[in-house]
Motif scaffolding. Structure first.
Motif, PDB file in Angstrom:
ATOM      1  N   PHE A 288       0.444  -1.288  -0.034  1.00 19.00           N
ATOM      2  CA  PHE A 288       0.053   0.104   0.250  1.00 19.00           C
ATOM      3  C   PHE A 288       0.523   1.095  -0.093  1.00 19.00           C
ATOM      4  O   PHE A 288       0.758   2.118  -0.718  1.00 19.00           O
ATOM      5  N   ARG A 289       1.871   1.047   0.816  1.00 20.93           N
ATOM      6  CA  ARG A 289       2.634   2.263   0.763  1.00 20.93           C
ATOM      7  C   ARG A 289       4.051   2.488  -0.527  1.00 20.93           C
ATOM      8  O   ARG A 289       4.157   3.897  -1.061  1.00 20.93           O
ATOM      9  N   SER A 292       1.802   2.891  -6.603  1.00 21.72           N
ATOM     10  CA  SER A 292       1.170   3.843  -7.272  1.00 21.72           C
ATOM     11  C   SER A 292      -0.885   3.525  -7.792  1.00 21.72           C
ATOM     12  O   SER A 292      -0.309   2.270  -8.131  1.00 21.72           O
ATOM     13  N   LYS A 297      -3.935   1.090  -3.922  1.00 22.90           N
ATOM     14  CA  LYS A 297      -3.665   1.551  -3.286  1.00 22.90           C
ATOM     15  C   LYS A 297      -5.044   0.584  -2.010  1.00 22.90           C
ATOM     16  O   LYS A 297      -5.123   0.116  -1.271  1.00 22.90           O
TER      17      LYS A 297
END
Length: 318
Positions: A288-289, A292, A297
């Motif tokens: 998730f981090r 893009s 996400k």
């Protein structure tokens, strides 16, 4: 895989993401140790079930613990090369035996269809929520593709990504195919009631395959335990320089022996599933981090929540 490795190598990895990555490495070590104990308990269960009808509460943990000791000894004295060679031999034999058993079950299913005697087993008497929680406790049966990520010293990133994808496709076809051909014969049963284990089913419809099935189970579980032992050792050495020489093997082996000797197999299945779900939850947060796009996400966020729920609430099958 590549995003974390490239960020680490280039010194550009976000500090929080780096800490999450190390947390994931620590969690997966625990999951590997538990799974080694589980795989070898399952292996022992097949061996004891074949040679000692009715099972034995003593021999199962004894065989499992002795097998852990054997794998650890090979790892210490022969290293990854010795474990990898043994793993390759086991895997080749398992694929052959699994193909033969699947073909026999398929042929038998065909005779049931043509004779109009096909009777599927009844659904289990549990509610939807209970069924989902039990499925969550079976994550261990359909995981294992993360192992190649931690073999960076032996294989490049492209090879490991390709290996993971091929493994997922092959394993998915085997899982789905085997469930399809095995489910019909589980509904036949005997005068004493329905068969509840694959060994009993095989012994009834194709007695000559009972021993090959045991051999296949032994080799497959032993192979999985070898892979996870090697992966646990690799992760431990990456966590700290203190884990050098034989220490990673001895520590993980001692923990696996303690678990295999004290925890029942079905309970181990759920504990191992929770441990791997926790690892995958951490990895989903990392994805998730580092990804893009809004859809990506959102997908990883939902996956993280689902895996966290499995970690907290998964239930054993019985």
């Amino acid at each position: 895989m590549t995003a974390i490795e490239q960020g680490t190598a280039g010194g550009t990895l976000n500090a929080t993401t780096a800490r999450l990555d190390r947390l994931g490495d620590a969690v997966i070590v625990i999951a590997y140790i538990i799974s080694v104990a589980l795989y070898l308990r399952i292996m022992a269960q097949y061996m004891v079930g074949f040679f000692i009808p009715g099972g034995s509460p003593i021999w199962e943990p004894v065989i499992a613990c002795a097998s852990v000791a054997l794998i650890i000894a090979i790892g210490i004295f022969r290293g990854f090369t010795g474990l990898d060679r043994l793993d390759r031999i086991s895997l080749a034999a398992v694929l052959v035996l699994t193909t033969v058993l699947g073909a026999v079950l398929l042929i038998h299913d065909g005779t049931l269809v043509t004779s109009s005697t096909l009777r599927l087993p009844p659904p289990p008497p549990v509610g939807t929520l209970d069924a989902l929680l039990i499925l969550g406790g079976l994550v261990i049966t359909v995981q294992g593709f993360e192992t190649v990520r931690f073999l960076g010293d032996e294989y490049d990133a492209v090879t490991r990504v390709r290996a993971s994808r091929v493994a997922q496709l092959v394993a998915t076809s085997i899982y789905i195919g085997f469930v399809l051909v095995a489910t019909p014969v589980m509904g036949l049963g005997t005068a004493a009631g329905p068969d509840s284990t694959l060994l009993n089913i095989t012994a009834r419809i194709a007695p000559w395959l009972a021993l090959p099935l045991v051999i296949s189970a032994v080799l497959s579980q032993f192979s999985a335990a070898i892979a996870d032992t090697a992966a646990a050792r690799g992760n431990l050495t990456g966590l700290s320089s203190w884990f050098s020489g034989p220490r990673p093997y001895l520590i993980s082996g001692a923990a696996a022996i303690a678990i295999a000797a004290t925890i029942p197999t079905l309970v181990l299945v759920t504990i191992a599933s929770r441990a791997f779900a926790a690892y995958y939850a951490v990895e989903a947060v990392i994805a998730f981090r580092t990804t893009s796009g809004v859809l990506r996400k959102c997908g990883f966020a939902l996956l993280a929540v689902l895996l966290l729920a499995i970690t907290l609430f998964a239930q054993p099958a019985s």
